[in-house]
Design an enzyme around this catalytic site. Structure first.
Site, PDB file in Angstrom:
ATOM      1  N   PRO A  86       0.817  -1.226   0.000  1.00 50.85           N
ATOM      2  CA  PRO A  86       0.000   0.000   0.000  1.00 50.85           C
ATOM      3  C   PRO A  86       0.849   1.274   0.000  1.00 50.85           C
ATOM      4  O   PRO A  86       0.331   2.359  -0.233  1.00 50.85           O
ATOM      5  CB  PRO A  86      -0.841  -0.115   1.277  1.00 50.85           C
ATOM      6  CG  PRO A  86      -0.269  -1.227   2.065  1.00 50.85           C
ATOM      7  CD  PRO A  86       0.556  -2.071   1.149  1.00 50.85           C
ATOM      8  N   GLU A 113       1.683  -7.477   8.794  1.00 54.72           N
ATOM      9  CA  GLU A 113       1.703  -6.016   8.976  1.00 54.72           C
ATOM     10  C   GLU A 113       2.628  -5.296   8.000  1.00 54.72           C
ATOM     11  O   GLU A 113       2.482  -4.127   7.745  1.00 54.72           O
ATOM     12  CB  GLU A 113       2.125  -5.671  10.412  1.00 54.72           C
ATOM     13  CG  GLU A 113       1.302  -6.359  11.485  1.00 54.72           C
ATOM     14  CD  GLU A 113      -0.189  -6.069  11.360  1.00 54.72           C
ATOM     15  OE1 GLU A 113      -0.543  -4.886  11.260  1.00 54.72           O
ATOM     16  OE2 GLU A 113      -0.982  -7.028  11.366  1.00 54.72           O
ATOM     17  N   ARG A 150      -4.316  -8.912 -20.344  1.00 58.85           N
ATOM     18  CA  ARG A 150      -5.285  -8.566 -21.397  1.00 58.85           C
ATOM     19  C   ARG A 150      -4.698  -7.646 -22.461  1.00 58.85           C
ATOM     20  O   ARG A 150      -5.241  -7.508 -23.556  1.00 58.85           O
ATOM     21  CB  ARG A 150      -6.572  -7.988 -20.808  1.00 58.85           C
ATOM     22  CG  ARG A 150      -6.408  -6.700 -20.071  1.00 58.85           C
ATOM     23  CD  ARG A 150      -7.693  -6.289 -19.385  1.00 58.85           C
ATOM     24  NE  ARG A 150      -8.729  -5.868 -20.327  1.00 58.85           N
ATOM     25  CZ  ARG A 150      -8.702  -4.723 -21.002  1.00 58.85           C
ATOM     26  NH1 ARG A 150      -7.683  -3.912 -20.884  1.00 58.85           N
ATOM     27  NH2 ARG A 150      -9.694  -4.410 -21.805  1.00 58.85           N
ATOM     28  N   ASP A 164     -10.529   1.133 -24.436  1.00 64.25           N
ATOM     29  CA  ASP A 164     -10.669   1.115 -22.978  1.00 64.25           C
ATOM     30  C   ASP A 164     -10.760   2.506 -22.367  1.00 64.25           C
ATOM     31  O   ASP A 164     -10.085   3.419 -22.791  1.00 64.25           O
ATOM     32  CB  ASP A 164      -9.445   0.465 -22.321  1.00 64.25           C
ATOM     33  CG  ASP A 164      -9.411  -1.014 -22.519  1.00 64.25           C
ATOM     34  OD1 ASP A 164     -10.414  -1.573 -22.977  1.00 64.25           O
ATOM     35  OD2 ASP A 164      -8.362  -1.601 -22.216  1.00 64.25           O
TER      36      ASP A 164
END
Ligand code: 6GU
Length: 243
Positions: A86, A113, A150, A164
């Protein structure tokens, strides 16, 4: 392309690689996915991979020696190594397009963690898929894999991703299929006449409208053509009138 995934939870990838476009891409030889269990690189008798944080505090920290051994044993000099965290750079379509050009990538998934900070010195990039916290990098790595695969030649038809959202910088125009009328909602007339000039104009305008209403941040970065400038002006006037 070869995609290597380092994880403590290899079973989390079973569904991902055995369905739909990803399965077909693997079967066709478009890409190869290798899921590697990092736990096998623990030298510990009980196969521990984590330890308590130095300095104290809650939770466990993934140890650098286990991850480093797993990287060394599975990455070549050409492998682009990505830590899923993150704290990484926010993942965007531009990064997917960049990764799709590589011969081999490695996605390293943490759990618990966090990672020992020193793991960061063994990788080429850190990626986050958004501003929220997941229990581990496994789902995030599947998001990255899916968006890259893809784009590979022969995974899907080129036209399917050239339109897209995001790769063109605007959200995609609205799409419809039969029935022509459903619960009082009609398919826009212009799409039924076969006039391709008008259809293209409608689609461009509605893509601009959707982006203007939902993602003005994307519009701010978008280079408008003269025609698009005119269509966006119409959109803004219509929206201000509440049309
Ligand atoms: Cl890559 N990992 C985790 N654990 N949480 C996330 C993430 C990654 N991206 C967004 N949230």
């Amino acid at each position: 392309m070869i995609i290597k995934i380092l994880t403590l939870f290899p079973k989390m990838f079973e569904g991902f690689i055995s369905e739909s476009i990803i399965k077909r891409a693997i079967d066709k030889g478009v890409c190869q996915i290798e899921v590697i269990d990092m736990r096998t690189y623990s030298l510990d008798k009980h196969h521990h991979v984590d330890d308590t944080p130095c300095g104290g505090g809650a939770g466990m920290v993934l140890a650098c020696d286990v991850v480093h051994r797993a990287i060394l044993a599975n990455a070549g000099s050409n492998t682009y190594k990505i830590l899923m965290t993150p704290q990484g750079l926010p993942y965007k379509q531009a990064k997917a397009l960049e990764l799709a050009k590589k011969e081999e990538i490695m996605l390293i998934c943490g759990h618990y963690e966090g990672f020992d900070e020193r793991i960061r010195s063994f990788v080429d990039a850190e990626i986050s898929i958004g501003d929220y916290v997941l229990t581990g990098g496994e789902l995030a790595s599947q998001v990255v894999c899916d968006s890259v695969i893809r784009l590979l030649d022969n995974a899907i038809t080129k036209e399917s991703h050239e339109d897209d959202s995001f790769s063109l910088g605007l959200l995609e125009y609205p799409q419809y299929t039969r029935p022509i009328e459903y619960e009082g909602m009609a398919v826009p007339e212009v799409l039924l006449n076969g006039n391709h000039r008008l259809i293209n104009e409608f689609r461009k305008k509605e893509a601009l409208r959707k982006t203007y209403l939902r993602r003005p941040d994307l519009l701010a970065d978008y280079q408008l053509s003269k025609e698009e400038e005119k269509l966006l002006k119409e959109v803004i006037e219509e929206e201000n009138k509440g049309l």
